[in-house]
Design a protein around this motif. Structure first.
Motif, short mmCIF file in Angstrom:
data_model
loop_
_atom_site.label_atom_id
_atom_site.label_comp_id
_atom_site.label_asym_id
_atom_site.label_seq_id
_atom_site.Cartn_x
_atom_site.Cartn_y
_atom_site.Cartn_z
N ALA A 132 0.83 -1.21 0.00
CA ALA A 132 0.00 0.00 0.00
C ALA A 132 0.87 1.26 0.00
CB ALA A 132 -0.92 0.00 1.23
N ALA A 133 1.94 1.25 0.78
CA ALA A 133 2.84 2.40 0.85
C ALA A 133 3.49 2.68 -0.49
CB ALA A 133 3.90 2.18 1.93
N ARG A 134 3.88 1.64 -1.20
CA ARG A 134 4.52 1.82 -2.50
C ARG A 134 3.53 2.37 -3.52
NH1 ARG A 134 8.71 -2.69 -4.36
NH2 ARG A 134 9.28 -0.90 -5.66
N LEU A 135 2.29 1.95 -3.44
CA LEU A 135 1.27 2.49 -4.34
C LEU A 135 1.04 3.97 -4.07
CD1 LEU A 135 -1.39 -0.39 -4.39
CD2 LEU A 135 -0.05 0.43 -6.33
N LEU A 136 0.96 4.33 -2.80
CA LEU A 136 0.77 5.73 -2.44
C LEU A 136 1.96 6.57 -2.90
CD1 LEU A 136 -0.68 5.17 1.14
CD2 LEU A 136 -1.90 6.22 -0.78
N LEU A 137 3.16 6.06 -2.71
CA LEU A 137 4.36 6.77 -3.15
C LEU A 137 4.34 7.01 -4.66
CD1 LEU A 137 7.30 7.82 -2.64
CD2 LEU A 137 8.06 5.46 -3.08
N ALA A 138 3.98 5.99 -5.42
CA ALA A 138 3.97 6.10 -6.88
C ALA A 138 3.04 7.19 -7.37
CB ALA A 138 3.58 4.76 -7.49
N HIS A 141 -2.03 21.16 -1.99
CA HIS A 141 -2.09 20.13 -3.02
C HIS A 141 -2.70 18.87 -2.41
CE1 HIS A 141 0.41 22.12 -6.16
NE2 HIS A 141 0.81 22.82 -5.10
N MET A 142 -3.89 18.53 -2.86
CA MET A 142 -4.65 17.41 -2.28
C MET A 142 -4.81 16.25 -3.25
SD MET A 142 -7.42 19.77 -0.24
CE MET A 142 -7.42 21.02 -1.55
N ASN A 143 -4.07 16.30 -4.35
CA ASN A 143 -4.14 15.22 -5.34
C ASN A 143 -2.75 14.58 -5.51
OD1 ASN A 143 -5.53 13.59 -7.18
ND2 ASN A 143 -4.87 14.84 -8.90
N GLY A 144 -2.00 14.55 -4.41
CA GLY A 144 -0.68 13.96 -4.46
C GLY A 144 0.41 15.02 -4.58
N LEU A 145 1.61 14.66 -4.15
CA LEU A 145 2.75 15.58 -4.13
C LEU A 145 3.91 14.99 -4.92
CD1 LEU A 145 2.50 16.47 -0.34
CD2 LEU A 145 2.00 18.03 -2.22
N ARG A 146 3.56 14.44 -6.09
CA ARG A 146 4.59 13.76 -6.90
C ARG A 146 5.70 14.72 -7.33
NH1 ARG A 146 8.09 11.56 -8.80
NH2 ARG A 146 8.22 9.66 -10.04
N PRO A 180 9.60 18.51 -3.75
CA PRO A 180 10.99 18.13 -3.46
C PRO A 180 11.09 17.11 -2.33
CG PRO A 180 10.54 20.37 -2.69
CD PRO A 180 9.37 19.96 -3.53
N LEU A 181 10.02 16.95 -1.54
CA LEU A 181 10.02 15.98 -0.45
C LEU A 181 9.77 14.56 -0.94
CD1 LEU A 181 7.91 17.99 2.17
CD2 LEU A 181 10.38 17.62 2.19
N TRP A 182 9.32 14.43 -2.19
CA TRP A 182 8.97 13.09 -2.69
C TRP A 182 10.17 12.15 -2.65
CZ3 TRP A 182 10.44 9.78 -6.61
CH2 TRP A 182 9.58 8.70 -6.86
N GLY A 186 2.26 9.89 -5.53
CA GLY A 186 2.59 11.16 -4.90
C GLY A 186 1.94 11.41 -3.55
N PHE A 187 1.23 10.44 -3.01
CA PHE A 187 0.58 10.65 -1.71
C PHE A 187 1.55 10.29 -0.59
CE2 PHE A 187 -2.96 10.18 -4.63
CZ PHE A 187 -3.76 11.24 -4.27
N ILE A 188 2.57 11.15 -0.47
CA ILE A 188 3.67 10.84 0.44
C ILE A 188 3.28 10.99 1.91
CG2 ILE A 188 5.52 11.24 -1.21
CD1 ILE A 188 5.78 14.07 -0.22
#
Length: 230
Positions: free
Chosen positions: A47-53, A173-178, A181-183, A55-57
């Motif tokens: 689940a974490a990897r999907l969120l990362l991909a 930004h509520m649709n991910g932070l892809r 710079p924190l990504w 941008g939902f860091i």
């Protein structure tokens, strides 16, 4: 890791289907608790990897907190089997297997207050076992720091929520932070949780008395540690 969960699950009688509760293990011991926590680790890492991909860091960081706690729990329970279970382990297992309701047909009226052992006590047990070396104070400080690093994401503290506010013009930004710079920092961080999960699985293999499984997971862990994140 998924293969390991299926492997050790298959070594014991399967859980039974309990009316209105779902599947439950008849024997509520540390081995079965470890298996359940291991399954949680594998699912949550995915689940974490999907969120990362996507941008939902921030949400990834919250899931990683779940992973981190499960990793510590597996290590705590496994070391209890290896070095001897304590009253703390018995209390942990009582709380872990506690049902949410006495009567599942009347959930509004029968909710049970679940116990909660302080993380500090679990960490203290781990760092005072031989696996932690000769400097338990530093080990405790390190584990507590890692544990608390994601608290702000779990509880929604302002400094963490404001990481969502950026750009030109700046806005939330509520649709991910892809593109944040924190990504990259979060991408690197998930690597640590995967590594820690592998080491927890190694200790679990020791608890199950399976040296061959330990050697296999440890060899993979070493290869993983020397590889590049992807």
């Amino acid at each position: 890791m998924e293969r390991t969960v299926h492997d050790v699950t298959g070594r014991m009688p399967p859980p039974s289907l309990v009316q209105q509760r779902g599947y439950r293990y008849a024997e509520k011991d540390a081995y079965r608790a470890i298996i359940q926590k291991m399954a949680r680790i594998v699912s949550a890492l995915r689940a974490a990897r999907l969120l990362l991909a996507h941008g939902f860091i921030q949400e990834q960081a919250a899931i990683c907190r779940i992973v981190g706690e499960a990793e510590v729990d597996v290590t705590f329970l496994a070391l209890g089997i290896v070095y001897g279970e304590t009253e703390l382990h018995k209390r942990f297992l009582t709380d872990f297997y506690q049902e949410e309701h006495d009567d599942p047909e009347r959930p509004m009226h029968t909710r049970i207050k679940r116990g909660n052992i302080p993380r500090d006590r679990i960490i203290a047990f781990i760092v005072n076992t031989p696996i932690s070396g000769d400097d338990p104070s530093t080990a405790i400080a390190a584990m507590q720091t890692v544990h608390k690093a994601t608290s702000g994401y779990i509880h929604g503290a302002s400094p963490f929520l404001m990481e969502m506010y950026e750009g030109h013009p700046a806005l939330f930004h509520m649709n991910g932070l892809r593109d944040s710079p924190l990504w990259q920092d979060h991408r690197d961080d998930i690597w640590n949780y995967i590594y820690r999960a592998l080491t927890a699985f190694c200790i679990a293999a020791k608890a199950f008395g399976d040296q061959k499984l330990f050697d296999m997971i440890w060899a993979y862990t070493q290869r993983f540690a020397s590889s590049e994140p992807n």
